[in-house]
Design a protein around this motif. Structure first.
Motif, short mmCIF file in Angstrom:
data_model
loop_
_atom_site.label_atom_id
_atom_site.label_comp_id
_atom_site.label_asym_id
_atom_site.label_seq_id
_atom_site.Cartn_x
_atom_site.Cartn_y
_atom_site.Cartn_z
N PHE A 1 0.93 -1.31 -0.17
CA PHE A 1 0.15 0.25 0.12
C PHE A 1 0.42 0.63 -0.48
CE2 PHE A 1 -2.81 -3.67 1.36
CZ PHE A 1 -4.13 -3.32 1.61
N PHE A 2 0.76 2.33 -0.85
CA PHE A 2 0.77 3.05 -0.72
C PHE A 2 0.12 4.28 -0.81
CE2 PHE A 2 3.49 0.66 -3.52
CZ PHE A 2 5.00 0.73 -2.30
N ARG A 3 0.24 6.29 -0.26
CA ARG A 3 0.23 7.22 0.16
C ARG A 3 0.16 8.25 -1.10
NH1 ARG A 3 -1.55 11.99 2.99
NH2 ARG A 3 0.74 11.80 3.75
N PHE A 4 -0.17 8.52 -2.55
CA PHE A 4 -0.16 9.58 -2.70
C PHE A 4 -0.95 10.87 -2.71
CE2 PHE A 4 1.61 5.32 -5.16
CZ PHE A 4 2.39 5.65 -6.05
N PRO A 5 -0.61 12.27 -1.76
CA PRO A 5 -1.42 13.13 -1.72
C PRO A 5 -1.79 13.94 -2.44
CG PRO A 5 0.34 12.81 -0.60
CD PRO A 5 0.76 11.55 -1.51
N TYR A 6 -2.93 13.73 -2.71
CA TYR A 6 -3.81 15.04 -3.74
C TYR A 6 -3.15 16.00 -3.69
CZ TYR A 6 -8.31 12.69 -3.22
OH TYR A 6 -9.10 11.14 -3.42
N GLU A 7 -3.31 16.39 -4.88
CA GLU A 7 -2.24 18.36 -5.67
C GLU A 7 -3.22 18.74 -6.90
OE1 GLU A 7 1.39 16.49 -6.58
OE2 GLU A 7 1.02 16.11 -8.43
N THR A 8 -3.09 19.71 -6.81
CA THR A 8 -3.56 20.32 -8.28
C THR A 8 -2.24 20.86 -8.63
OG1 THR A 8 -3.56 22.69 -6.25
CG2 THR A 8 -5.17 20.74 -6.57
N HIS A 9 -2.77 22.22 -10.12
CA HIS A 9 -1.35 22.83 -10.70
C HIS A 9 -1.94 23.43 -10.98
CE1 HIS A 9 -3.94 20.72 -13.49
NE2 HIS A 9 -4.05 22.24 -14.22
N LYS A 10 -0.39 24.75 -11.04
CA LYS A 10 -0.75 26.34 -11.31
C LYS A 10 0.45 26.57 -12.43
CE LYS A 10 -0.67 30.39 -8.04
NZ LYS A 10 -0.96 31.05 -7.16
N GLU B 1 12.70 30.89 -21.39
CA GLU B 1 12.57 29.83 -22.57
C GLU B 1 12.42 28.54 -21.94
OE1 GLU B 1 9.88 28.02 -24.51
OE2 GLU B 1 10.34 29.80 -24.97
N PRO B 2 11.30 28.20 -21.49
CA PRO B 2 10.21 28.52 -20.90
C PRO B 2 9.86 29.73 -20.45
CG PRO B 2 9.70 27.07 -19.34
CD PRO B 2 11.67 26.76 -20.54
N ASP B 3 8.91 30.66 -20.42
CA ASP B 3 8.59 31.63 -19.72
C ASP B 3 8.15 31.92 -18.11
OD1 ASP B 3 6.45 31.66 -20.98
OD2 ASP B 3 6.74 33.91 -21.65
N SER B 4 6.46 30.42 -18.23
CA SER B 4 6.63 29.65 -17.43
C SER B 4 6.29 28.68 -17.46
CB SER B 4 4.74 30.83 -17.50
OG SER B 4 4.37 29.72 -19.18
N VAL B 5 6.39 28.04 -15.90
CA VAL B 5 5.93 26.48 -15.25
C VAL B 5 5.18 26.16 -14.83
CG1 VAL B 5 8.64 26.84 -15.56
CG2 VAL B 5 8.05 26.93 -13.63
N VAL B 6 5.17 25.11 -14.74
CA VAL B 6 3.50 24.29 -14.58
C VAL B 6 4.00 24.22 -12.59
CG1 VAL B 6 1.36 23.24 -14.06
CG2 VAL B 6 2.04 23.68 -15.96
N LEU B 7 3.36 24.58 -12.28
CA LEU B 7 4.14 23.97 -10.21
C LEU B 7 2.80 22.71 -9.85
CD1 LEU B 7 4.56 27.25 -9.18
CD2 LEU B 7 6.10 25.72 -10.02
N TYR B 8 3.37 21.66 -9.55
CA TYR B 8 2.58 20.73 -9.04
C TYR B 8 2.58 20.61 -7.70
CZ TYR B 8 2.32 19.41 -14.02
OH TYR B 8 1.79 19.49 -15.23
N GLY B 9 1.61 20.66 -6.54
CA GLY B 9 1.64 20.35 -5.35
C GLY B 9 -0.03 20.35 -5.05
N GLU B 10 0.82 20.17 -3.30
CA GLU B 10 -0.35 19.94 -2.42
C GLU B 10 -1.52 21.66 -1.77
OE1 GLU B 10 -0.56 18.11 0.93
OE2 GLU B 10 1.53 17.43 1.09
#
Length: 325
Positions: free
Chosen positions: A139-148, A173-182
């Motif tokens: 069993f493994f736990r993968f926390p929920y996360e959103t992106h921005k 370049e790139p001039d923006s990045v996607v962040l993933y996290g809680e």
């Protein structure tokens, strides 16, 4: 006791060289015996702590917990010793496909022993045959996360050679990045910054790769960006210009003090002709009305492409409005 030992040595007729040969032979025999036994096949329980990596939509890509894979394996003595040594090191990072992870509800996912079969060579190493798994499910736990998505801000300290200047702003370049996290981690992040870019003695266009500053608890779609900065050589032309007024109502007159200013233009090199004569400086009546003390800065229309910047003295002008007679 020493006398008895010496009597035994004399009875065996052993001298110092004989003892050296005897001990060497004994060590060689033990080495052969050890190598032979370690090369034999044995069945033994092997335990490996595992942390799982997987791209799961809406969840972290790394499990926050570690679970132990325990199996009875048939392998050489060498591999058993190796497994025992690695058992006490940091957990094995096992990258799997989403198809082998089953949802247990919420943030919990699990793998069965059947799912582990294709990863046994990564877990236990090559030349290891798994007879059976002692634990049927992990069993493994993968926390929920959103992106921005947030912009990247280049942090730079650039020092140019004399008569060289940056052309425009530094681009990345790139001039923006996607962040993933809680969600709680993402709420207060409006941008990410590069690690400081420090360059000296610049006299030509520059470019390179800069790492992004890490943010605790956040992963990014990119860990670095490519930066570039245009650089041009310039010459300076100084002239005295008159300061005009604009958008003044017909019944008003805007008086500007001083009425002239000294302007140092930075122009590209080589300069085919002097473009400064077409530049006009003015104070807008609306700026005066919005000022608190009657001091205004000047504006100018779009500069000719040959002019890359200017400095004006003084920086602020006193303005007074009179009724037009």
């Amino acid at each position: 006791m020493g006398k008895i030992f010496n009597k035994i040595l004399k009875s065996l007729d052993f001298n110092g060289r004989d003892w050296t040969v005897f001990l060497f032979s004994l060590l060689l025999a033990f080495s052969i015996w050890l190598i032979h036994n370690l090369s034999l096949k044995y069945s033994e329980f092997i335990q490996v702590p595992v942390r799982v990596q997987c791209e799961l939509e809406g969840h972290s890509d790394v499990s926050v917990n570690v679970d132990d894979v325990i199996a009875r394996c048939q392998t050489s003595g060498y591999n058993i010793l190796r497994a025992a040594r690695l058992q006490h090191r940091k957990p094995l990072s096992l990258q799997v496909t989403p198809s082998v992870l089953h949802s247990g509800g919420g943030e919990i996912f699990y793998m069965t022993s059947d799912d582990l079969q294709e990863y046994t060579h990564l877990i236990f190493g090559e030349n290891v045959s798994v007879e059976y798994f002692l634990k049927d499910t992990l069993f493994f736990r993968f926390p929920y996360e959103t992106h921005k998505k947030v912009p990247v801000y280049p942090v730079h300290i650039l020092r140019y050679d004399p008569q060289y200047i940056g052309e425009g702003s530094m681009t990345v370049e790139p001039d923006s990045v996607v962040l993933y996290g809680e969600p709680a981690h993402l709420d207060n992040i409006g941008m990410v910054m590069t690690e400081p870019i420090r360059l000296d003695g610049i006299n030509s266009n520059v470019h390179g790769v800069a790492k992004l500053e890490k943010v605790k608890g956040i992963r990014m779609s990119s860990e670095s960006v490519h930066y570039s900065q245009g650089v041009t050589r310039f010459v300076e032309i100084t002239s005295v210009v008159s300061i005009q007024s604009r958008n003044v109502p017909a019944d008003k007159e805007l008086m500007i003090y001083p009425s002239t200013a000294e302007v140092t233009f930075r122009c590209i090199f080589p300069l085919p002709s002097n473009p400064t004569g077409s530049v006009r400086f003015y104070v807008d009546y609306e700026d005066f009305m919005n000022s608190l003390n009657g001091k205004c800065t000047v504006r100018t229309d779009a500069l000719p492409p040959e002019i890359i910047g200017y400095e004006i003295t003084p920086r602020a002008f006193d303005c007074v409005v009179n009724e037009r007679l």
